[in-house]
Design a protein around this motif. Sequence first.
Motif, PDB file in Angstrom:
ATOM      1  N   ILE A  39      37.057  43.417  43.696  1.00 25.88           N
ATOM      2  CA  ILE A  39      36.085  43.435  44.813  1.00 25.88           C
ATOM      3  C   ILE A  39      35.134  44.624  44.638  1.00 25.88           C
ATOM      4  O   ILE A  39      35.568  45.736  44.355  1.00 25.88           O
ATOM      5  N   ASP A  40      33.847  44.357  44.836  1.00 23.80           N
ATOM      6  CA  ASP A  40      32.819  45.401  44.703  1.00 23.80           C
ATOM      7  C   ASP A  40      32.552  45.979  46.086  1.00 23.80           C
ATOM      8  O   ASP A  40      31.618  45.567  46.803  1.00 23.80           O
ATOM      9  N   TYR A  41      33.407  46.927  46.479  1.00 23.04           N
ATOM     10  CA  TYR A  41      33.307  47.510  47.819  1.00 23.04           C
ATOM     11  C   TYR A  41      31.970  48.245  47.998  1.00 23.04           C
ATOM     12  O   TYR A  41      31.367  48.208  49.106  1.00 23.04           O
ATOM     13  N   ASP A  42      31.535  48.901  46.959  1.00 24.15           N
ATOM     14  CA  ASP A  42      30.272  49.661  47.079  1.00 24.15           C
ATOM     15  C   ASP A  42      29.101  48.737  47.359  1.00 24.15           C
ATOM     16  O   ASP A  42      28.238  49.043  48.222  1.00 24.15           O
ATOM     17  N   ALA A  43      29.024  47.613  46.655  1.00 23.68           N
ATOM     18  CA  ALA A  43      27.903  46.686  46.855  1.00 23.68           C
ATOM     19  C   ALA A  43      27.929  46.086  48.255  1.00 23.68           C
ATOM     20  O   ALA A  43      26.878  45.907  48.901  1.00 23.68           O
ATOM     21  N   TYR A  63      37.698  39.500  35.831  1.00 21.75           N
ATOM     22  CA  TYR A  63      37.951  40.116  34.531  1.00 21.75           C
ATOM     23  C   TYR A  63      39.191  39.477  33.893  1.00 21.75           C
ATOM     24  O   TYR A  63      40.216  39.305  34.552  1.00 21.75           O
ATOM     25  N   ASP A  64      39.084  39.143  32.607  1.00 17.60           N
ATOM     26  CA  ASP A  64      40.254  38.673  31.859  1.00 17.60           C
ATOM     27  C   ASP A  64      41.116  39.876  31.473  1.00 17.60           C
ATOM     28  O   ASP A  64      40.637  41.017  31.406  1.00 17.60           O
ATOM     29  N   VAL A  84      45.852  44.378  33.230  1.00 18.13           N
ATOM     30  CA  VAL A  84      46.210  43.065  33.778  1.00 18.13           C
ATOM     31  C   VAL A  84      44.942  42.364  34.292  1.00 18.13           C
ATOM     32  O   VAL A  84      44.041  43.002  34.851  1.00 18.13           O
ATOM     33  N   ALA A  85      44.887  41.067  34.108  1.00 15.08           N
ATOM     34  CA  ALA A  85      43.728  40.255  34.525  1.00 15.08           C
ATOM     35  C   ALA A  85      43.452  40.407  36.019  1.00 15.08           C
ATOM     36  O   ALA A  85      44.369  40.524  36.820  1.00 15.08           O
ATOM     37  N   ALA A 126      47.119  42.989  39.825  1.00 13.55           N
ATOM     38  CA  ALA A 126      45.847  42.700  39.157  1.00 13.55           C
ATOM     39  C   ALA A 126      45.093  44.000  38.893  1.00 13.55           C
ATOM     40  O   ALA A 126      45.004  44.863  39.763  1.00 13.55           O
ATOM     41  N   GLY A 127      44.626  44.160  37.646  1.00 14.17           N
ATOM     42  CA  GLY A 127      43.877  45.352  37.276  1.00 14.17           C
ATOM     43  C   GLY A 127      44.724  46.536  36.891  1.00 14.17           C
ATOM     44  O   GLY A 127      44.209  47.553  36.410  1.00 14.17           O
ATOM     45  N   GLU A 128      46.069  46.431  37.064  1.00 10.17           N
ATOM     46  CA  GLU A 128      46.943  47.547  36.716  1.00 10.17           C
ATOM     47  C   GLU A 128      47.020  47.683  35.191  1.00 10.17           C
ATOM     48  O   GLU A 128      47.005  46.699  34.463  1.00 10.17           O
ATOM     49  N   VAL A 129      47.103  48.928  34.718  1.00  6.35           N
ATOM     50  CA  VAL A 129      47.233  49.187  33.289  1.00  6.35           C
ATOM     51  C   VAL A 129      48.712  49.461  32.989  1.00  6.35           C
ATOM     52  O   VAL A 129      49.297  50.413  33.536  1.00  6.35           O
ATOM     53  N   VAL A 130      49.291  48.630  32.128  1.00 11.10           N
ATOM     54  CA  VAL A 130      50.696  48.806  31.746  1.00 11.10           C
ATOM     55  C   VAL A 130      50.749  49.145  30.256  1.00 11.10           C
ATOM     56  O   VAL A 130      49.874  48.750  29.489  1.00 11.10           O
ATOM     57  N   GLN A 131      51.793  49.866  29.874  1.00 13.23           N
ATOM     58  CA  GLN A 131      51.904  50.315  28.487  1.00 13.23           C
ATOM     59  C   GLN A 131      53.235  49.875  27.866  1.00 13.23           C
ATOM     60  O   GLN A 131      54.213  49.591  28.561  1.00 13.23           O
TER      61      GLN A 131
END
Length: 535
Positions: A39-43, A63-64, A84-85, A126-131
Amino acid sequence: MFKLAHNGNVLLDVNKHPPPSATFVIEAIEMSKFCDCKIDYDAINAFFKDKSTEPVLIVATKYDAKLEVVISDDKMMATGELTVAQGGDLLSLDDAKKQLVKAGIVRGYKQAYLEQLLQKQFTAKAGEVVQGILAQGRLPSDGLATKLVTKVRTLKDHLKTPKLKEDGSVDMRDFGKMASVEPGAVLIRQQPATPGKEGFTVLGDILPAKPGDNKQLVAGEGTEISKLNPLELVSTISGVPIEITNGMRVDDIFTIPDVNVKSGHIDFEGSVIVTRNIEPGMKVTAKGDITIFGTVESGELTAGGNITVKQGVIGHQKSDDKSLSCKLICEGDIHVSHSQYCYLEAANIFIERQTSHCIMKARHALKVGQPDLPKGKIFGGEILDATTLIAGEIGNESGAKMVINLASSGGDITAETDECFKELAKTEQQLDSLQPALEKADLLKDPERKNELISKIGATQLHLCQQAEQYERQLSSLENNLHELLTNTHLIVNTVLHSGVEIHIFDKVLKTNRNYPPCTIKLMNNKVEVEFKTS
């Protein structure tokens, strides 16, 4: 209400659907099918703040999932950072592999690592970076040096390890079984030096390993490199193994000056030579011969071959249980100069001069004196068994009691005979019991059942008949053995047989109540008879 553009943006037509507030728009997105998009909260907030007149508002972006491969500075590890997508497609296994190839990963990769990382797409937000680890390099392993593995206990080991008693204390005289081997025994097994194992980085760079130091196996005297396995050193003779540099030698005869507290007990597979003496309380056990050039005092000797003592064997009667402190037991023959208060057991016992207060057991001959005409003395003690007893003088002038048992082994033969008779009687009884069963089977009307039973009974009868024949043959053999034993049993006195000597030949007894001149005593007409020598 919301529309997805080709570039992945989620659009809201604000002219067609004018939203009342930013909160309304955000809540509407979260409840729509685009809830996982970013979500584009700023826009959204800017649209309401600035009163924009744009007809379309970008409220979110799809985003994929994406994977970034990170390689450590030393190139020994590659980790994956998976975003994550957000409303887009999950990252497939094939696409992830392409990212690894693109990053240059060629070694240390395991698909399981990648699958574990991709699995997190289903649990992470969604969007989380996992390693997760994707590939690991390997450090080089230096080679191992040649290892010589000793497969036997050496003399050095033997002298280092005194034996533990049951109470936990250490017996400093007893070092356990002497280190000894038979021909063909593996002494050392060589584990060759290894070249090591090269390492590598995840990018495929080779990290060389250092090879282990190499040693050659050395064959000392009495050993050889095995013809079957060049990595094994084997004994060519019976003896005691002795360590040498990078190898071993085998001495076939164990030689020692004295057996005492310092040397410990001797337990050896080959033959033992003691150049001097055996001190009180010490033990020597050998699979071969035992040869003592000095004396044995209150020691215990056990041999699979012969025992030879050049001088005397001397013991005493213990005060607690009246047993004798000196014992010589062997499978072969005993040769001693003289003996006193000793237990002697062998196939044949030869004493050069005299024996006093000894307990002796010979399976065959017992001779006291020189070989040609034994005139040695026997007084005191007891003879447990012998077939032939030859001496010069037996008993003593005081007439003190002495017991001589000849052909005692006949008792074992008769016991075995009795047992054989019992087994034969049992077998014959079983045979007799089969006859009624055979007659009963013959009356059966069912031919098949009848033939089956008769066949089984017949087989049992045959087996029992063969067993009975075997017992009968055994009885005949035992009878012959006993007859031969009693026929050959005799006592020869070359000087004098004193009074007070009780002579047992098998189950018959003769008690001397006077002195006898040179004579031969044997079993005749079921009696112990004395035959006097004629000049």
